[in-house]
Design a protein around this motif. Structure first.
Motif, PDB file in Angstrom:
ATOM      1  N   ALA A  74      29.981  38.568  31.766  1.00  0.00           N
ATOM      2  CA  ALA A  74      31.134  37.664  31.829  1.00  0.00           C
ATOM      3  C   ALA A  74      31.211  36.941  33.172  1.00  0.00           C
ATOM      4  O   ALA A  74      31.551  35.753  33.225  1.00  0.00           O
ATOM      5  N   VAL A  75      30.874  37.636  34.247  1.00  0.00           N
ATOM      6  CA  VAL A  75      30.889  37.018  35.582  1.00  0.00           C
ATOM      7  C   VAL A  75      29.848  35.907  35.655  1.00  0.00           C
ATOM      8  O   VAL A  75      30.122  34.810  36.150  1.00  0.00           O
ATOM      9  N   ALA A 117      36.954  30.891  38.230  1.00  0.00           N
ATOM     10  CA  ALA A 117      36.043  31.828  37.575  1.00  0.00           C
ATOM     11  C   ALA A 117      36.690  33.204  37.447  1.00  0.00           C
ATOM     12  O   ALA A 117      36.667  33.816  36.380  1.00  0.00           O
ATOM     13  N   LEU A 118      37.296  33.689  38.531  1.00  0.00           N
ATOM     14  CA  LEU A 118      37.954  34.991  38.497  1.00  0.00           C
ATOM     15  C   LEU A 118      39.132  34.993  37.523  1.00  0.00           C
ATOM     16  O   LEU A 118      39.331  35.954  36.783  1.00  0.00           O
ATOM     17  N   ALA A 119      39.906  33.909  37.522  1.00  0.00           N
ATOM     18  CA  ALA A 119      41.053  33.826  36.609  1.00  0.00           C
ATOM     19  C   ALA A 119      40.600  33.862  35.161  1.00  0.00           C
ATOM     20  O   ALA A 119      41.266  34.466  34.311  1.00  0.00           O
ATOM     21  N   SER A 120      39.462  33.239  34.865  1.00  0.00           N
ATOM     22  CA  SER A 120      38.976  33.239  33.485  1.00  0.00           C
ATOM     23  C   SER A 120      38.555  34.647  33.043  1.00  0.00           C
ATOM     24  O   SER A 120      38.613  34.969  31.864  1.00  0.00           O
ATOM     25  N   LEU A 121      38.156  35.455  33.994  1.00  0.00           N
ATOM     26  CA  LEU A 121      37.789  36.837  33.685  1.00  0.00           C
ATOM     27  C   LEU A 121      39.038  37.687  33.430  1.00  0.00           C
ATOM     28  O   LEU A 121      39.050  38.544  32.548  1.00  0.00           O
ATOM     29  N   ALA A 122      40.069  37.438  34.205  1.00  0.00           N
ATOM     30  CA  ALA A 122      41.304  38.211  34.094  1.00  0.00           C
ATOM     31  C   ALA A 122      42.065  37.854  32.827  1.00  0.00           C
ATOM     32  O   ALA A 122      42.747  38.692  32.259  1.00  0.00           O
ATOM     33  N   CYS A 123      41.935  36.604  32.398  1.00  0.00           N
ATOM     34  CA  CYS A 123      42.645  36.116  31.211  1.00  0.00           C
ATOM     35  C   CYS A 123      41.659  35.383  30.317  1.00  0.00           C
ATOM     36  O   CYS A 123      41.664  34.145  30.270  1.00  0.00           O
ATOM     37  N   PRO A 124      40.783  36.091  29.620  1.00  0.00           N
ATOM     38  CA  PRO A 124      39.795  35.399  28.784  1.00  0.00           C
ATOM     39  C   PRO A 124      40.461  34.544  27.715  1.00  0.00           C
ATOM     40  O   PRO A 124      41.523  34.892  27.213  1.00  0.00           O
TER      41      PRO A 124
END
Length: 131
Positions: free
Chosen positions: A19-20, A123-130
């Motif tokens: 995912a990262v 990028a980090l926000a997209s991981l936290a809230c897919p």
């Protein structure tokens, strides 16, 4: 002063690494290096530790702008992103690009650092809230 941007996820390590990579790619970053710290320490020292991976992420237009401002900046590139296990969570940590400006004292790098930070944050926000 904190020099990292960190999120904690409940997904397993392998899923998080995938995912990262996808989240960084969506923000224009390619992965230049991947250092499996766990395997390296096991092989070289016989040391067992939790899953720990360092990804060297590069956004070519941003790297170019930074190098135009200061050729020595290559010492601080690429952007390091760490994916590691901590207990029952997987942490994703990115070096805060503003640290580079603070370290170098070069105001010409500020716009580059701000854009890099915005892209890493996205990028980090997209991981936290897919999606």
């Amino acid at each position: 002063m904190s020099y990292d941007r960190t999120i904690s996820l409940t997904s397993d390590f392998a899923t998080t690494v995938d995912a990262v990579r996808e989240a960084l790619a969506a923000q224009g970053f390619g992965i230049l290096t991947a250092i499996d710290v766990t395997a390296t320490l096991k092989t070289k020292l016989g040391h067992d530790m939790e899953d720990y991976l360092i990804l060297g992420a590069c956004n070519p237009p941003l790297a170019h702008r930074a190098l135009e401002a200061d050729r020595t900046i290559g010492l601080l590139l690429p952007c390091n992103v760490v994916v590691r296990r901590e207990g029952d969570h997987t942490l994703v940590q990115a070096l805060d690009p503003n640290t580079v400006v603070t370290l170098t004292g070069l105001s010409a790098l500020q716009p580059v650092a701000q854009e890099a930070a915005a892209r890493l944050d996205a990028a980090l926000a997209s991981l936290a809230c897919p999606a």
